[in-house]
Scaffold this motif. Structure first.
Motif, PDB file in Angstrom:
ATOM      1  N   GLU A 162       0.847  -1.205   0.083  1.00 32.89           N
ATOM      2  CA  GLU A 162      -0.022   0.161  -0.065  1.00 32.89           C
ATOM      3  C   GLU A 162       0.745   1.184  -0.077  1.00 32.89           C
ATOM      4  O   GLU A 162       1.983   1.182   0.365  1.00 32.89           O
ATOM      5  CB  GLU A 162      -0.860  -0.224   1.237  1.00 32.89           C
ATOM      6  N   LEU A 163       0.494   2.300  -0.333  1.00 31.32           N
ATOM      7  CA  LEU A 163       1.239   3.485  -0.593  1.00 31.32           C
ATOM      8  C   LEU A 163       1.110   4.249   0.924  1.00 31.32           C
ATOM      9  O   LEU A 163       2.137   5.072   0.907  1.00 31.32           O
ATOM     10  CB  LEU A 163       0.542   4.422  -1.506  1.00 31.32           C
ATOM     11  N   ARG A 164       0.146   4.268   1.647  1.00 30.43           N
ATOM     12  CA  ARG A 164       0.157   5.158   2.914  1.00 30.43           C
ATOM     13  C   ARG A 164       1.510   5.185   3.644  1.00 30.43           C
ATOM     14  O   ARG A 164       2.075   6.157   3.932  1.00 30.43           O
ATOM     15  CB  ARG A 164      -0.945   4.676   3.797  1.00 30.43           C
ATOM     16  N   PRO A 165       2.007   3.930   3.970  1.00 26.76           N
ATOM     17  CA  PRO A 165       3.375   3.780   4.683  1.00 26.76           C
ATOM     18  C   PRO A 165       4.345   4.750   3.977  1.00 26.76           C
ATOM     19  O   PRO A 165       5.149   5.296   4.674  1.00 26.76           O
ATOM     20  CB  PRO A 165       3.779   2.469   4.795  1.00 26.76           C
ATOM     21  N   PHE A 166       4.398   4.705   2.877  1.00 31.22           N
ATOM     22  CA  PHE A 166       5.573   5.402   1.869  1.00 31.22           C
ATOM     23  C   PHE A 166       5.192   7.145   2.065  1.00 31.22           C
ATOM     24  O   PHE A 166       6.245   7.775   2.270  1.00 31.22           O
ATOM     25  CB  PHE A 166       5.495   5.141   0.607  1.00 31.22           C
ATOM     26  N   GLU A 167       4.078   7.385   2.137  1.00 27.67           N
ATOM     27  CA  GLU A 167       3.737   8.830   2.301  1.00 27.67           C
ATOM     28  C   GLU A 167       4.123   9.153   3.774  1.00 27.67           C
ATOM     29  O   GLU A 167       4.597  10.267   3.918  1.00 27.67           O
ATOM     30  CB  GLU A 167       2.002   8.962   2.216  1.00 27.67           C
ATOM     31  N   ILE A 168       3.789   8.448   4.645  1.00 30.40           N
ATOM     32  CA  ILE A 168       4.128   9.117   5.846  1.00 30.40           C
ATOM     33  C   ILE A 168       5.472   9.018   6.163  1.00 30.40           C
ATOM     34  O   ILE A 168       6.006  10.266   6.672  1.00 30.40           O
ATOM     35  CB  ILE A 168       3.455   7.862   6.993  1.00 30.40           C
ATOM     36  N   ALA A 169       6.325   8.115   5.394  1.00 33.07           N
ATOM     37  CA  ALA A 169       7.842   8.349   5.582  1.00 33.07           C
ATOM     38  C   ALA A 169       8.369   9.516   4.830  1.00 33.07           C
ATOM     39  O   ALA A 169       9.152  10.253   5.481  1.00 33.07           O
ATOM     40  CB  ALA A 169       8.521   6.870   5.110  1.00 33.07           C
ATOM     41  N   ALA A 170       7.799   9.669   3.698  1.00 34.04           N
ATOM     42  CA  ALA A 170       8.115  11.080   3.068  1.00 34.04           C
ATOM     43  C   ALA A 170       8.172  12.040   3.717  1.00 34.04           C
ATOM     44  O   ALA A 170       8.726  12.940   3.805  1.00 34.04           O
ATOM     45  CB  ALA A 170       7.538  10.967   1.809  1.00 34.04           C
ATOM     46  N   GLU A 171       6.925  12.308   4.426  1.00 31.74           N
ATOM     47  CA  GLU A 171       6.549  13.426   5.408  1.00 31.74           C
ATOM     48  C   GLU A 171       7.510  13.490   6.303  1.00 31.74           C
ATOM     49  O   GLU A 171       7.918  14.723   6.765  1.00 31.74           O
ATOM     50  CB  GLU A 171       4.821  13.392   5.830  1.00 31.74           C
ATOM     51  N   ALA A 172       7.745  12.329   7.052  1.00 30.41           N
ATOM     52  CA  ALA A 172       8.676  12.467   8.253  1.00 30.41           C
ATOM     53  C   ALA A 172      10.214  12.823   7.648  1.00 30.41           C
ATOM     54  O   ALA A 172      10.645  13.452   8.586  1.00 30.41           O
ATOM     55  CB  ALA A 172       8.707  11.080   8.846  1.00 30.41           C
ATOM     56  N   MET A 173      10.507  12.605   6.648  1.00 31.14           N
ATOM     57  CA  MET A 173      11.721  12.837   6.067  1.00 31.14           C
ATOM     58  C   MET A 173      11.745  14.392   5.883  1.00 31.14           C
ATOM     59  O   MET A 173      12.707  15.272   6.039  1.00 31.14           O
ATOM     60  CB  MET A 173      12.123  12.074   4.958  1.00 31.14           C
ATOM     61  N   MET A 174      10.882  14.931   5.334  1.00 36.80           N
ATOM     62  CA  MET A 174      10.713  16.416   4.872  1.00 36.80           C
ATOM     63  C   MET A 174      10.573  17.237   6.153  1.00 36.80           C
ATOM     64  O   MET A 174      11.011  18.189   6.201  1.00 36.80           O
ATOM     65  CB  MET A 174       9.552  16.556   3.979  1.00 36.80           C
ATOM     66  N   GLU A 175      10.112  16.521   6.968  1.00 34.93           N
ATOM     67  CA  GLU A 175       9.917  17.158   8.309  1.00 34.93           C
ATOM     68  C   GLU A 175      11.209  17.525   8.990  1.00 34.93           C
ATOM     69  O   GLU A 175      11.694  18.436   9.503  1.00 34.93           O
ATOM     70  CB  GLU A 175       9.070  16.464   9.328  1.00 34.93           C
ATOM     71  N   PHE A 176      12.115  16.362   8.753  1.00 35.40           N
ATOM     72  CA  PHE A 176      13.673  16.263   9.351  1.00 35.40           C
ATOM     73  C   PHE A 176      14.367  17.356   8.513  1.00 35.40           C
ATOM     74  O   PHE A 176      15.040  18.166   9.010  1.00 35.40           O
ATOM     75  CB  PHE A 176      14.286  15.075   9.340  1.00 35.40           C
TER      76      PHE A 176
END
Ligand code: LLP
Length: 442
Positions: free
Chosen positions: A222-236
Protein backbone atom coordinates in the motif's frame (compact mmCIF):
# COMPACT_ATOMS: atom_id res chain seq x y z
CA UNK A 1 -5.89 -8.06 -17.21
CA UNK A 2 -3.11 -6.34 -19.17
CA UNK A 3 -2.87 -8.92 -21.92
CA UNK A 4 -2.15 -11.89 -19.66
CA UNK A 5 -3.72 -15.22 -20.53
CA UNK A 6 -6.12 -17.02 -18.22
CA UNK A 7 -5.04 -20.55 -17.30
CA UNK A 8 -7.53 -22.79 -15.50
CA UNK A 9 -8.51 -21.94 -11.96
CA UNK A 10 -5.12 -20.40 -11.27
CA UNK A 11 -6.02 -17.30 -13.26
CA UNK A 12 -3.74 -15.28 -15.49
CA UNK A 13 -0.17 -16.32 -16.23
CA UNK A 14 2.14 -14.02 -14.32
CA UNK A 15 4.79 -14.04 -17.03
CA UNK A 16 5.03 -15.17 -20.64
CA UNK A 17 2.28 -16.67 -22.74
CA UNK A 18 0.64 -19.89 -23.84
CA UNK A 19 1.78 -21.46 -27.10
CA UNK A 20 -0.04 -24.71 -27.96
CA UNK A 21 -0.37 -25.72 -24.35
CA UNK A 22 3.23 -24.87 -23.59
CA UNK A 23 4.54 -22.00 -21.46
CA UNK A 24 6.51 -19.63 -23.68
CA UNK A 25 8.63 -16.85 -22.19
CA UNK A 26 10.54 -14.24 -24.14
CA UNK A 27 9.45 -16.14 -27.23
CA UNK A 28 11.15 -19.37 -26.09
CA UNK A 29 9.24 -22.52 -25.16
CA UNK A 30 9.72 -24.18 -21.78
CA UNK A 31 10.65 -27.57 -23.27
CA UNK A 32 13.43 -26.06 -25.31
CA UNK A 33 14.73 -24.17 -22.29
CA UNK A 34 14.77 -27.32 -20.19
CA UNK A 35 16.46 -29.32 -22.93
CA UNK A 36 19.15 -26.74 -23.66
CA UNK A 37 19.91 -25.45 -20.17
CA UNK A 38 18.64 -28.16 -17.81
CA UNK A 39 16.58 -27.70 -14.67
CA UNK A 40 16.30 -26.14 -12.18
CA UNK A 41 16.73 -22.99 -14.20
CA UNK A 42 16.27 -19.32 -13.33
CA UNK A 43 14.76 -17.48 -16.29
CA UNK A 44 14.69 -13.70 -16.66
CA UNK A 45 12.46 -12.09 -19.28
CA UNK A 46 14.73 -9.32 -20.50
CA UNK A 47 11.90 -7.23 -21.97
CA UNK A 48 9.99 -7.23 -18.66
CA UNK A 49 13.18 -6.40 -16.78
CA UNK A 50 13.91 -3.43 -19.03
CA UNK A 51 10.28 -2.31 -18.86
CA UNK A 52 10.44 -2.30 -15.05
CA UNK A 53 13.61 -0.17 -15.08
CA UNK A 54 12.04 2.20 -17.59
CA UNK A 55 8.84 2.44 -15.57
CA UNK A 56 10.83 3.94 -12.70
CA UNK A 57 13.05 6.13 -14.84
CA UNK A 58 10.20 7.61 -16.86
CA UNK A 59 7.78 7.94 -13.93
CA UNK A 60 10.43 9.91 -12.03
CA UNK A 61 11.23 12.04 -15.03
CA UNK A 62 7.56 12.83 -15.54
CA UNK A 63 6.69 13.51 -11.90
CA UNK A 64 9.72 15.32 -10.57
CA UNK A 65 12.33 17.69 -11.97
CA UNK A 66 15.56 16.16 -10.64
CA UNK A 67 15.66 12.53 -9.70
CA UNK A 68 17.63 9.31 -9.85
CA UNK A 69 16.38 5.72 -9.77
CA UNK A 70 18.77 3.29 -8.11
CA UNK A 71 18.57 -0.49 -8.53
CA UNK A 72 18.97 -2.31 -5.20
CA UNK A 73 21.23 -5.02 -6.54
CA UNK A 74 20.82 -7.23 -3.46
CA UNK A 75 17.60 -8.44 -5.09
CA UNK A 76 19.57 -10.03 -7.93
CA UNK A 77 23.24 -9.25 -8.09
CA UNK A 78 25.13 -10.42 -11.14
CA UNK A 79 27.03 -8.54 -13.82
CA UNK A 80 24.43 -8.72 -16.58
CA UNK A 81 21.60 -7.37 -14.43
CA UNK A 82 23.70 -4.55 -12.90
CA UNK A 83 24.78 -3.52 -16.37
CA UNK A 84 21.28 -3.67 -17.79
CA UNK A 85 19.90 -1.48 -14.99
CA UNK A 86 22.71 1.02 -15.48
CA UNK A 87 22.16 1.07 -19.25
CA UNK A 88 18.49 1.80 -18.56
CA UNK A 89 19.45 4.90 -16.60
CA UNK A 90 19.69 3.63 -13.05
CA UNK A 91 22.41 3.83 -10.44
CA UNK A 92 23.25 0.70 -8.49
CA UNK A 93 22.83 0.22 -4.74
CA UNK A 94 25.49 -2.12 -3.35
CA UNK A 95 26.12 -3.38 0.18
CA UNK A 96 29.37 -5.30 0.14
CA UNK A 97 32.71 -5.63 -1.57
CA UNK A 98 31.14 -8.45 -3.57
CA UNK A 99 28.34 -6.25 -4.89
CA UNK A 100 30.71 -3.31 -5.50
CA UNK A 101 33.07 -5.46 -7.53
CA UNK A 102 30.24 -7.12 -9.46
CA UNK A 103 28.90 -3.74 -10.59
CA UNK A 104 32.36 -2.36 -11.40
CA UNK A 105 33.32 -5.49 -13.35
CA UNK A 106 30.09 -5.11 -15.29
CA UNK A 107 31.23 -1.68 -16.42
CA UNK A 108 29.11 0.46 -14.11
CA UNK A 109 31.14 3.57 -13.20
CA UNK A 110 31.96 3.91 -9.50
CA UNK A 111 30.23 7.29 -9.42
CA UNK A 112 26.92 5.54 -10.12
CA UNK A 113 27.25 3.29 -7.04
CA UNK A 114 25.59 3.94 -3.72
CA UNK A 115 26.97 1.93 -0.80
CA UNK A 116 24.73 0.67 1.98
CA UNK A 117 25.37 -1.64 4.90
CA UNK A 118 24.47 -1.71 8.58
CA UNK A 119 27.91 -2.92 9.63
CA UNK A 120 30.38 -1.78 7.01
CA UNK A 121 33.92 -2.93 7.59
CA UNK A 122 37.02 -0.78 7.21
CA UNK A 123 37.92 -3.00 4.27
CA UNK A 124 34.59 -2.31 2.50
CA UNK A 125 34.81 1.40 3.13
CA UNK A 126 38.39 1.43 1.86
CA UNK A 127 37.34 -0.36 -1.33
CA UNK A 128 34.53 2.17 -1.72
CA UNK A 129 36.75 5.21 -1.12
CA UNK A 130 39.46 3.95 -3.44
CA UNK A 131 37.00 3.15 -6.20
CA UNK A 132 35.28 6.50 -5.68
CA UNK A 133 31.72 5.26 -5.18
CA UNK A 134 29.20 8.01 -5.78
CA UNK A 135 27.46 7.91 -2.39
CA UNK A 136 28.06 6.19 0.92
CA UNK A 137 24.93 5.82 2.99
CA UNK A 138 25.99 6.17 6.62
CA UNK A 139 23.96 3.84 8.81
CA UNK A 140 25.34 4.58 12.28
CA UNK A 141 27.99 6.29 14.37
CA UNK A 142 30.43 3.43 13.81
CA UNK A 143 30.34 4.24 10.07
CA UNK A 144 31.09 7.89 10.89
CA UNK A 145 34.03 6.99 13.13
CA UNK A 146 35.49 4.69 10.47
CA UNK A 147 34.97 7.24 7.70
CA UNK A 148 36.55 9.95 9.83
CA UNK A 149 39.79 8.02 10.22
CA UNK A 150 39.82 6.50 6.71
CA UNK A 151 39.27 9.83 4.96
CA UNK A 152 42.00 11.45 7.07
CA UNK A 153 44.48 8.65 6.31
CA UNK A 154 43.72 8.50 2.59
CA UNK A 155 43.03 12.23 2.14
CA UNK A 156 39.96 11.22 0.15
CA UNK A 157 36.53 12.74 0.45
CA UNK A 158 33.18 11.04 0.32
CA UNK A 159 29.66 12.18 -0.47
CA UNK A 160 27.36 10.72 2.13
CA UNK A 161 23.69 10.36 2.91
CA UNK A 162 22.55 9.62 6.45
CA UNK A 163 20.20 6.69 6.83
CA UNK A 164 17.40 7.63 9.20
CA UNK A 165 14.75 5.44 10.79
CA UNK A 166 11.50 7.36 10.61
CA UNK A 167 9.53 5.05 12.94
CA UNK A 168 7.09 3.60 10.38
CA UNK A 169 5.89 0.00 10.50
CA UNK A 170 4.35 -1.11 7.20
CA UNK A 171 2.33 -4.32 7.15
CA UNK A 172 4.75 -6.85 5.76
CA UNK A 173 6.60 -9.85 7.19
CA UNK A 174 8.45 -8.90 10.37
CA UNK A 175 11.80 -10.06 9.00
CA UNK A 176 11.59 -7.48 6.22
CA UNK A 177 10.36 -4.46 8.18
CA UNK A 178 13.20 -2.01 8.61
CA UNK A 179 11.87 1.47 9.27
CA UNK A 180 10.35 1.04 12.75
CA UNK A 181 11.73 2.44 15.98
CA UNK A 182 13.06 -0.96 17.07
CA UNK A 183 15.34 -1.63 14.09
CA UNK A 184 18.98 -2.53 13.60
CA UNK A 185 19.13 -0.04 10.71
CA UNK A 186 19.74 3.66 10.68
CA UNK A 187 19.75 6.60 13.06
CA UNK A 188 16.41 7.03 14.82
CA UNK A 189 14.50 10.24 14.29
CA UNK A 190 12.29 9.58 17.30
CA UNK A 191 15.08 9.06 19.86
CA UNK A 192 17.25 11.95 18.68
CA UNK A 193 20.08 9.84 17.19
CA UNK A 194 19.39 11.26 13.75
CA UNK A 195 20.02 14.82 14.96
CA UNK A 196 23.20 13.75 16.68
CA UNK A 197 24.29 11.95 13.50
CA UNK A 198 23.86 15.09 11.39
CA UNK A 199 25.92 17.16 13.82
CA UNK A 200 28.66 14.54 13.94
CA UNK A 201 28.75 14.08 10.14
CA UNK A 202 29.18 17.82 9.67
CA UNK A 203 32.25 17.87 11.90
CA UNK A 204 34.12 15.33 9.76
CA UNK A 205 36.26 17.20 7.24
CA UNK A 206 36.42 14.31 4.73
CA UNK A 207 32.64 14.03 4.40
CA UNK A 208 30.23 16.03 2.36
CA UNK A 209 26.73 15.52 3.75
CA UNK A 210 24.52 15.47 0.66
CA UNK A 211 21.28 14.39 2.22
CA UNK A 212 19.22 11.79 4.00
CA UNK A 213 17.87 8.31 3.32
CA UNK A 214 15.21 5.98 4.64
CA UNK A 215 13.93 2.53 3.71
CA UNK A 216 10.83 1.39 5.54
CA UNK A 217 10.56 -2.24 4.49
CA UNK A 218 9.98 -4.57 1.59
CA UNK A 219 7.02 -6.10 -0.29
CA UNK A 220 4.87 -3.18 0.89
CA UNK A 221 1.47 -3.41 -0.81
CA UNK A 222 0.00 0.00 0.00
CA UNK A 223 1.14 3.57 -0.56
CA UNK A 224 0.20 5.04 2.80
CA UNK A 225 3.34 3.93 4.73
CA UNK A 226 5.52 5.46 2.00
CA UNK A 227 3.62 8.74 2.29
CA UNK A 228 4.06 8.86 6.03
CA UNK A 229 7.79 8.15 5.69
CA UNK A 230 8.22 10.85 3.04
CA UNK A 231 6.43 13.33 5.30
CA UNK A 232 8.64 12.43 8.26
CA UNK A 233 11.77 12.82 6.13
CA UNK A 234 10.70 16.22 4.82
CA UNK A 235 9.97 17.33 8.36
CA UNK A 236 13.49 16.31 9.30
CA UNK A 237 14.88 18.18 6.30
CA UNK A 238 13.02 21.27 7.50
CA UNK A 239 14.61 20.89 10.94
CA UNK A 240 18.07 20.58 9.36
CA UNK A 241 17.51 23.78 7.42
CA UNK A 242 16.06 25.68 10.34
CA UNK A 243 18.28 24.62 13.21
CA UNK A 244 21.55 23.85 11.48
CA UNK A 245 21.33 25.83 8.27
CA UNK A 246 22.07 22.62 6.34
CA UNK A 247 20.37 21.94 3.05
CA UNK A 248 19.19 18.45 2.11
CA UNK A 249 20.30 18.32 -1.52
CA UNK A 250 19.31 14.69 -1.93
CA UNK A 251 16.43 12.72 -0.46
CA UNK A 252 16.57 8.95 -0.93
CA UNK A 253 13.30 7.27 0.02
CA UNK A 254 14.59 3.70 -0.35
CA UNK A 255 12.82 0.78 -2.01
CA UNK A 256 10.12 -1.58 -0.86
CA UNK A 257 7.30 -1.50 -3.41
CA UNK A 258 5.56 -4.88 -3.44
CA UNK A 259 4.99 -7.09 -6.47
CA UNK A 260 2.43 -9.67 -7.57
CA UNK A 261 3.26 -13.21 -6.44
CA UNK A 262 -0.26 -14.59 -6.71
CA UNK A 263 -2.83 -13.66 -9.35
CA UNK A 264 -4.98 -11.94 -6.71
CA UNK A 265 -2.18 -9.68 -5.43
CA UNK A 266 -2.72 -6.01 -6.29
CA UNK A 267 0.47 -4.03 -5.71
CA UNK A 268 0.38 -0.29 -6.43
CA UNK A 269 1.64 0.61 -9.93
CA UNK A 270 5.19 1.92 -10.14
CA UNK A 271 3.89 5.14 -11.67
CA UNK A 272 1.44 5.74 -8.80
CA UNK A 273 4.08 4.98 -6.21
CA UNK A 274 6.57 7.40 -7.77
CA UNK A 275 4.04 10.17 -8.32
CA UNK A 276 2.84 9.86 -4.72
CA UNK A 277 6.37 10.30 -3.39
CA UNK A 278 6.99 13.19 -5.78
CA UNK A 279 3.78 14.93 -4.75
CA UNK A 280 4.53 14.72 -1.02
CA UNK A 281 8.09 15.95 -1.41
CA UNK A 282 7.00 18.88 -3.58
CA UNK A 283 4.16 19.83 -1.24
CA UNK A 284 6.30 19.65 1.87
CA UNK A 285 9.19 21.51 0.29
CA UNK A 286 6.84 24.31 -0.74
CA UNK A 287 5.17 24.59 2.66
CA UNK A 288 8.51 24.60 4.51
CA UNK A 289 10.13 26.96 2.01
CA UNK A 290 12.84 24.45 1.11
CA UNK A 291 14.48 24.10 -2.30
CA UNK A 292 13.49 20.80 -3.95
CA UNK A 293 15.98 18.05 -3.15
CA UNK A 294 17.02 15.53 -5.80
CA UNK A 295 14.71 12.57 -5.26
CA UNK A 296 16.16 9.06 -5.23
CA UNK A 297 14.35 5.73 -4.95
CA UNK A 298 15.97 2.31 -4.58
CA UNK A 299 13.72 -0.45 -5.91
CA UNK A 300 15.00 -4.02 -5.95
CA UNK A 301 12.13 -6.50 -5.97
CA UNK A 302 9.92 -4.45 -8.28
CA UNK A 303 12.72 -4.32 -10.87
CA UNK A 304 13.62 -8.02 -11.06
CA UNK A 305 10.91 -9.95 -9.19
CA UNK A 306 8.13 -10.40 -11.72
CA UNK A 307 10.60 -10.61 -14.61
CA UNK A 308 11.84 -13.94 -13.25
CA UNK A 309 10.55 -17.49 -13.13
CA UNK A 310 12.08 -20.82 -12.19
CA UNK A 311 11.70 -23.95 -14.26
CA UNK A 312 11.85 -27.36 -12.56
CA UNK A 313 11.39 -30.99 -13.48
CA UNK A 314 8.98 -33.08 -11.44
CA UNK A 315 10.47 -36.25 -9.95
CA UNK A 316 8.82 -38.26 -7.20
CA UNK A 317 5.05 -37.94 -6.80
CA UNK A 318 3.82 -39.29 -3.46
CA UNK A 319 0.08 -39.65 -2.87
CA UNK A 320 -1.04 -40.08 0.72
CA UNK A 321 -4.65 -41.13 0.37
CA UNK A 322 -7.07 -38.73 1.97
CA UNK A 323 -4.27 -36.40 3.08
CA UNK A 324 -2.06 -34.84 0.43
CA UNK A 325 -0.01 -35.34 -2.72
CA UNK A 326 3.63 -34.33 -2.55
CA UNK A 327 5.11 -33.40 -5.92
CA UNK A 328 8.89 -33.21 -5.61
CA UNK A 329 10.94 -31.01 -7.91
CA UNK A 330 14.66 -30.85 -8.58
CA UNK A 331 15.16 -27.56 -6.69
CA UNK A 332 14.08 -26.36 -3.27
CA UNK A 333 14.99 -24.14 -0.38
CA UNK A 334 18.64 -23.97 -1.42
CA UNK A 335 17.64 -21.99 -4.52
CA UNK A 336 14.42 -20.40 -3.19
CA UNK A 337 14.55 -20.02 0.58
CA UNK A 338 11.66 -17.53 0.71
CA UNK A 339 8.79 -19.96 1.46
CA UNK A 340 10.75 -21.46 4.36
CA UNK A 341 12.00 -18.08 5.62
CA UNK A 342 8.96 -15.86 5.19
CA UNK A 343 6.08 -18.24 4.42
CA UNK A 344 6.19 -16.64 0.98
CA UNK A 345 3.58 -17.93 -1.47
CA UNK A 346 4.07 -18.58 -5.17
CA UNK A 347 2.05 -19.52 -8.21
CA UNK A 348 3.01 -22.43 -10.49
CA UNK A 349 1.92 -24.09 -13.72
CA UNK A 350 2.79 -27.34 -15.45
CA UNK A 351 4.75 -25.71 -18.23
CA UNK A 352 4.02 -28.35 -20.87
CA UNK A 353 0.33 -28.88 -20.07
CA UNK A 354 -1.25 -25.44 -20.00
CA UNK A 355 -4.29 -26.54 -21.98
CA UNK A 356 -5.31 -29.19 -19.45
CA UNK A 357 -7.83 -28.52 -16.68
CA UNK A 358 -6.31 -27.69 -13.30
CA UNK A 359 -8.25 -30.06 -11.09
CA UNK A 360 -5.72 -31.11 -8.45
CA UNK A 361 -4.44 -29.31 -5.36
CA UNK A 362 -0.96 -30.58 -4.60
CA UNK A 363 2.07 -29.66 -2.52
CA UNK A 364 5.28 -28.80 -4.35
CA UNK A 365 8.23 -30.07 -2.32
CA UNK A 366 11.90 -29.24 -2.68
CA UNK A 367 14.57 -31.91 -2.53
CA UNK A 368 16.36 -30.77 0.60
CA UNK A 369 16.43 -33.03 3.64
CA UNK A 370 13.86 -31.14 5.69
CA UNK A 371 10.11 -31.45 6.00
CA UNK A 372 9.99 -27.64 5.85
CA UNK A 373 11.37 -27.58 2.33
CA UNK A 374 8.03 -26.92 0.66
CA UNK A 375 7.90 -24.42 -2.20
CA UNK A 376 4.11 -24.25 -2.55
CA UNK A 377 1.60 -25.85 -0.16
CA UNK A 378 -1.44 -25.61 -2.37
CA UNK A 379 -0.62 -25.52 -6.07
CA UNK A 380 -3.60 -26.04 -8.35
CA UNK A 381 -2.47 -28.07 -11.37
CA UNK A 382 -3.43 -30.85 -13.73
CA UNK A 383 -2.51 -34.19 -12.11
CA UNK A 384 1.31 -33.97 -12.08
CA UNK A 385 3.47 -36.79 -13.43
CA UNK A 386 7.12 -37.52 -13.10
CA UNK A 387 8.97 -35.75 -15.93
CA UNK A 388 6.57 -32.80 -16.13
CA UNK A 389 8.04 -29.32 -16.25
CA UNK A 390 6.88 -26.96 -13.51
CA UNK A 391 7.29 -23.18 -13.77
CA UNK A 392 7.13 -21.02 -10.63
CA UNK A 393 6.55 -17.29 -11.21
CA UNK A 394 7.91 -14.10 -9.68
CA UNK A 395 11.18 -15.64 -8.55
CA UNK A 396 13.45 -12.93 -9.98
CA UNK A 397 14.09 -11.21 -6.64
CA UNK A 398 15.80 -12.68 -3.59
CA UNK A 399 15.99 -16.22 -5.02
CA UNK A 400 19.35 -16.55 -6.76
CA UNK A 401 20.53 -13.70 -4.52
CA UNK A 402 19.76 -15.70 -1.38
CA UNK A 403 20.55 -19.18 -2.73
CA UNK A 404 22.94 -21.44 -0.88
CA UNK A 405 24.41 -24.90 -1.16
CA UNK A 406 22.49 -26.83 1.49
CA UNK A 407 22.91 -30.56 0.87
CA UNK A 408 25.71 -29.54 -1.51
CA UNK A 409 23.32 -28.72 -4.30
CA UNK A 410 24.99 -26.41 -6.81
CA UNK A 411 23.13 -23.22 -7.69
CA UNK A 412 21.11 -23.12 -10.93
CA UNK A 413 22.17 -20.91 -13.83
CA UNK A 414 20.37 -17.73 -14.87
CA UNK A 415 19.35 -17.16 -18.46
CA UNK A 416 17.95 -14.12 -20.22
CA UNK A 417 15.22 -14.74 -22.78
CA UNK A 418 14.17 -12.21 -25.37
CA UNK A 419 12.67 -12.26 -28.87
CA UNK A 420 12.87 -16.02 -29.19
CA UNK A 421 16.49 -16.25 -28.03
CA UNK A 422 18.03 -17.37 -24.76
CA UNK A 423 21.48 -16.70 -23.35
CA UNK A 424 23.24 -17.67 -20.16
CA UNK A 425 24.11 -14.76 -17.88
CA UNK A 426 25.24 -16.80 -14.87
CA UNK A 427 26.62 -20.28 -15.46
CA UNK A 428 25.34 -23.31 -13.62
CA UNK A 429 27.43 -24.00 -10.55
CA UNK A 430 28.94 -27.48 -10.45
CA UNK A 431 29.87 -29.86 -7.66
CA UNK A 432 33.47 -29.32 -8.72
CA UNK A 433 33.05 -25.59 -8.00
CA UNK A 434 32.02 -26.54 -4.48
CA UNK A 435 34.77 -29.12 -4.05
CA UNK A 436 37.35 -26.59 -5.18
CA UNK A 437 36.90 -24.77 -1.86
CA UNK A 438 37.54 -27.89 0.21
CA UNK A 439 41.03 -28.68 1.37
CA UNK A 440 41.42 -32.40 0.67
CA UNK A 441 42.39 -34.49 3.69
CA UNK A 442 46.11 -35.31 3.85
N1 LLP B 1 17.18 -0.10 -0.11
C1 LLP B 1 17.59 -0.67 1.04
C2 LLP B 1 18.40 0.09 1.96
C3 LLP B 1 17.23 -2.00 1.32
O1 LLP B 1 17.63 -2.56 2.45
C4 LLP B 1 16.45 -2.72 0.39
C5 LLP B 1 16.07 -4.09 0.65
C6 LLP B 1 16.06 -2.08 -0.79
C7 LLP B 1 16.43 -0.77 -1.00
C8 LLP B 1 15.24 -2.77 -1.84
O2 LLP B 1 13.99 -3.11 -1.36
P1 LLP B 1 12.92 -3.80 -2.35
O3 LLP B 1 12.52 -2.77 -3.37
O4 LLP B 1 13.58 -4.98 -2.96
O5 LLP B 1 11.81 -4.18 -1.45
N2 LLP B 1 15.03 -10.98 1.38
C9 LLP B 1 13.75 -10.35 1.58
C10 LLP B 1 13.79 -8.89 1.23
C11 LLP B 1 14.83 -8.12 1.97
C12 LLP B 1 14.92 -6.69 1.56
C13 LLP B 1 16.19 -6.10 2.03
N3 LLP B 1 16.39 -4.74 1.71
C14 LLP B 1 12.72 -11.09 0.75
O6 LLP B 1 13.08 -12.05 0.08
O7 LLP B 1 11.54 -10.76 0.79
Amino acid sequence: MDGRVAVGRTGPLLLGEVGEGEWVVGGVGARRLAREYGTPLYIMDEARLRANCRAYVTALRDAYPNSQAVFASKALCCMAVCRLAYDEGMWIDVVSTGEIRTALRAGVPAGALLLHGSNKTAEELTVALEAGVGRIVVDNVHDLDLLDSLTRESRRRADVLLRLTPGIEPHTHKAIVTGGVDSKFGLGIVDGSAREGVRRAMEIPGLRLRGIHCHIGSQVMELRPFEIAAEAMMEFAAWMARDLGVRVEELDLGGGLGIRYLPEDEPPAIRDYVSTLARIVKERAASAGLPLPTLLVEPGRSIVGDAGATLYTVGAVKRITGIRTYVSVDGGMYENPRPALYQARYEAVLAGRLNEPTDQTVTIAGRCCESGDILIWDAVLPEPRSGDLLAVFSTGAYNYAMAGNYNRYPRPPIIFVRDGRARVIVNRETVDDLLAKDVPPA
